[in-house]
Motif scaffolding. Sequence first.
Motif, PDB file in Angstrom:
ATOM      1  N   ASN A   8       0.826  -1.214   0.000  1.00 42.98           N
ATOM      2  CA  ASN A   8       0.000   0.000   0.000  1.00 42.98           C
ATOM      3  C   ASN A   8       0.854   1.256   0.000  1.00 42.98           C
ATOM      4  O   ASN A   8       1.970   1.262   0.543  1.00 42.98           O
ATOM      5  CB  ASN A   8      -0.891   0.031   1.242  1.00 42.98           C
ATOM      6  CG  ASN A   8      -1.722  -1.239   1.360  1.00 42.98           C
ATOM      7  OD1 ASN A   8      -2.379  -1.638   0.397  1.00 42.98           O
ATOM      8  ND2 ASN A   8      -1.649  -1.887   2.506  1.00 42.98           N
ATOM      9  N   ALA A   9       0.284   2.319  -0.549  1.00 46.63           N
ATOM     10  CA  ALA A   9       0.968   3.616  -0.574  1.00 46.63           C
ATOM     11  C   ALA A   9       1.382   4.001   0.840  1.00 46.63           C
ATOM     12  O   ALA A   9       0.648   3.745   1.805  1.00 46.63           O
ATOM     13  CB  ALA A   9       0.039   4.666  -1.171  1.00 46.63           C
ATOM     14  N   GLY A  10       2.565   4.592   0.959  1.00 44.74           N
ATOM     15  CA  GLY A  10       3.037   5.037   2.268  1.00 44.74           C
ATOM     16  C   GLY A  10       3.846   3.975   3.008  1.00 44.74           C
ATOM     17  O   GLY A  10       4.478   4.279   4.012  1.00 44.74           O
ATOM     18  N   GLU A  11       3.825   2.741   2.515  1.00 45.71           N
ATOM     19  CA  GLU A  11       4.604   1.669   3.152  1.00 45.71           C
ATOM     20  C   GLU A  11       5.951   1.506   2.442  1.00 45.71           C
ATOM     21  O   GLU A  11       6.218   2.178   1.437  1.00 45.71           O
ATOM     22  CB  GLU A  11       3.835   0.343   3.066  1.00 45.71           C
ATOM     23  CG  GLU A  11       2.496   0.373   3.772  1.00 45.71           C
ATOM     24  CD  GLU A  11       1.687  -0.912   3.575  1.00 45.71           C
ATOM     25  OE1 GLU A  11       0.677  -1.057   4.250  1.00 45.71           O
ATOM     26  OE2 GLU A  11       2.072  -1.757   2.727  1.00 45.71           O
ATOM     27  N   THR A  12       6.781   0.599   2.960  1.00 43.22           N
ATOM     28  CA  THR A  12       8.102   0.373   2.356  1.00 43.22           C
ATOM     29  C   THR A  12       8.226  -1.030   1.784  1.00 43.22           C
ATOM     30  O   THR A  12       7.841  -2.005   2.433  1.00 43.22           O
ATOM     31  CB  THR A  12       9.219   0.597   3.399  1.00 43.22           C
ATOM     32  OG1 THR A  12       9.042   1.890   3.965  1.00 43.22           O
ATOM     33  CG2 THR A  12      10.601   0.509   2.762  1.00 43.22           C
ATOM     34  N   TYR A  13       8.775  -1.091   0.587  1.00 44.07           N
ATOM     35  CA  TYR A  13       8.993  -2.349  -0.139  1.00 44.07           C
ATOM     36  C   TYR A  13      10.495  -2.579  -0.224  1.00 44.07           C
ATOM     37  O   TYR A  13      11.256  -1.646  -0.457  1.00 44.07           O
ATOM     38  CB  TYR A  13       8.427  -2.175  -1.552  1.00 44.07           C
ATOM     39  CG  TYR A  13       8.241  -3.435  -2.358  1.00 44.07           C
ATOM     40  CD1 TYR A  13       6.973  -3.996  -2.510  1.00 44.07           C
ATOM     41  CD2 TYR A  13       9.302  -4.047  -3.011  1.00 44.07           C
ATOM     42  CE1 TYR A  13       6.775  -5.134  -3.266  1.00 44.07           C
ATOM     43  CE2 TYR A  13       9.110  -5.192  -3.763  1.00 44.07           C
ATOM     44  CZ  TYR A  13       7.846  -5.731  -3.896  1.00 44.07           C
ATOM     45  OH  TYR A  13       7.656  -6.859  -4.654  1.00 44.07           O
ATOM     46  N   PHE A  14      10.917  -3.806  -0.010  1.00 42.55           N
ATOM     47  CA  PHE A  14      12.358  -4.097  -0.053  1.00 42.55           C
ATOM     48  C   PHE A  14      12.593  -5.325  -0.927  1.00 42.55           C
ATOM     49  O   PHE A  14      12.225  -6.435  -0.574  1.00 42.55           O
ATOM     50  CB  PHE A  14      12.868  -4.342   1.374  1.00 42.55           C
ATOM     51  CG  PHE A  14      14.326  -4.735   1.484  1.00 42.55           C
ATOM     52  CD1 PHE A  14      15.255  -4.457   0.479  1.00 42.55           C
ATOM     53  CD2 PHE A  14      14.796  -5.388   2.623  1.00 42.55           C
ATOM     54  CE1 PHE A  14      16.596  -4.822   0.599  1.00 42.55           C
ATOM     55  CE2 PHE A  14      16.139  -5.757   2.757  1.00 42.55           C
ATOM     56  CZ  PHE A  14      17.036  -5.478   1.729  1.00 42.55           C
TER      57      PHE A  14
END
Length: 643
Positions: A285-291
């Motif tokens: 979701n927007a505002g979260e962090t993806y790694f």
Amino acid sequence: MSSIPGSASPQVPGDYASFYQRSVEQPEAFWREQAALIEWQTPFQQACDYGRPPFAKWFVGGTTNLCHNAVDRHARDRGDQNALIWVSTEVKEERIYSFRELQREVERMAAILQAQGVGQGDRVLIYMPMIPEAAFAMLACARIGAIHSVVFGGFASVSLASRIDDASPKLIVSADAGSRSGKVVPYKHLLDEAIQLAKHKPQAVLMVDRGLAAFERVAGRDLDYAAQREQHKDAQVPCAWLESNAVSYTLYTSGTTGKPKGVQRDVGGYAVALAASMKHIYCGNAGETYFSTSDIGWVVGHSYIIYGPLIAGMATLMYEGLPTVPDAGIWWQLVERFKVTVMFSAPTAVRVLKKQDPAYLAKYDLSSLRALFLAGEPLDEPTATWIAQSLGRPIIDNYWQTETGWPILSIANGVEKKPSKFGSPGVAMYGYKVKLLNESTGEELTGANQKGVVAIEGPLPPGCLQTVWGDDARFVNTYWSSIPDKLVYSTFDWGIRDEDGYYYILGRTDDVINVAGHRLGTREIEESIASHPNVAEVAVVGVADALKGQVAMAFAVLKDASRAATEEGARQQEAEIMKRVDEQLGAVARPARVRFVSVLPKTRSGKLLRRAIQAVCEQRDPGDLTTIEDPTALQQIRSLVGG
Ligand code: AMP
């Protein structure tokens, strides 16, 4: 086949079966809905035009821009939120860019490119380590409609030269060096050599100088990024509105010939496919962090370091470094610090971590992490169990290829929560008409647990390759012509499907091998080895390996065999050949061993029996050998590898 511990989610209402059915039976309506996940400048008239199979056009007539969807619209709506988080444990540096800052950097880069005459449709080759400027360069190309072609920084001059010739870039963006395990890996001399080898010469080379390795500048050709950036500091470069089917990028991948294929992607279809996958499969979701722990040189880096997370309005964590340095807790430390919700890696990386102290996994708060996705190679059961138990988070396998750009098989937990099964990447993803076909008759295998070639009926869904760059015939002949009497896309993977519709991937049908999740063509490695002056003939096969999934093994016939007659001589020849592969293709393609034989196993018509060699190396039965010309050839290999 049991469920992976920690991945069995409670059943919630929602119905993937009908979602999937709709995607393949009413693709026009289905994809029209998905297209609303991105912003369009002008609406498209038709979701799919499949009037000239197997060439599919998606969202015909619509105009949009990948960079607008990845950066500008979020700079407008959530400008102060993190967009790009860069952490380098190699050079011990970190930088964080908000969406607004990222837009500014991309505009500067776009202005530099434009000042060099780069415009819509021009190619820009990007040969870079994992640094923010690589992301700026990709997004800047997307912004102005230039076509980027990222070449993995681990490739060396010959690999790079063939890609320069195929892409014929107007400009190349590069850097002085990368770094691996604290050791500087200079790039510039490899790039200069490659340009010298290539017939095509770029007009300009834009150099990011990290101050890691001194390099020579070619007057009139090489530009300094820092100086150029300063010059274009206040530049404002609007996004070019591109027809959905304009080319966004090419990405080279190995096949069964020595010449790599430029997988060509569009703009609108790719943007929609990624936006949909972020919602339905990765649940970000927007505002979260993806790694994602991949590299921008691979397709995962394109789809799930750069475009996918940013399109979803997430911050993407770009990591330069190893999973074990400064210690094996580094990834989990980053997850805790940046509250990563979605993570993406490869089974080999997990197997590397499995050898380390498990205490590292318990040391950090991983409660933000919803799932760890693994892809790129088969996920074996012990690895899946270990990581699922150690992390206590769901592990989700996903199967796809450079060609498709996003998962063919996985679990769409964003649509309906479903359990994963050991050893299976999951079920057919929406939009993919996945079939199992008999290799020689083309007959569809509809029963459970029958082994066949994994094939996809056209049109391929949005996001998949449009064609092979500059070679429509190769696209049709390679991918769509291998099954008798059927125009169907072959993945060149064997698979089976169980009674619940879960697929299991059983390895490649062709001579492509997969080393640590990196796809390599045995022919490319053979060509490099054969260029050694003392090599007469060579066969390279992929052999099962507990850590890397597969490793390349080479068997060579020498012109002057006396040079490898002693153990010392053989070792020296082997080292020389490996060095050659390192210099030409890069260490990633270096075989684990080069062994010497007096004859290679071939059929009477001269075809190399690679599968028989592979079977012998893996201590398996080599199968029917009635066509073999010289049976002693396999015996020689058997005595070298044992068994
Ligand atoms: P690449 O184009 O480099 O991503 O390689 C694609 C190939 O890697 C596929 O055709 C498969 O052979 C293999 N592959 C990718 N993901 C998986 C997976 N989840 N399980 C099994 N094999 C995979």
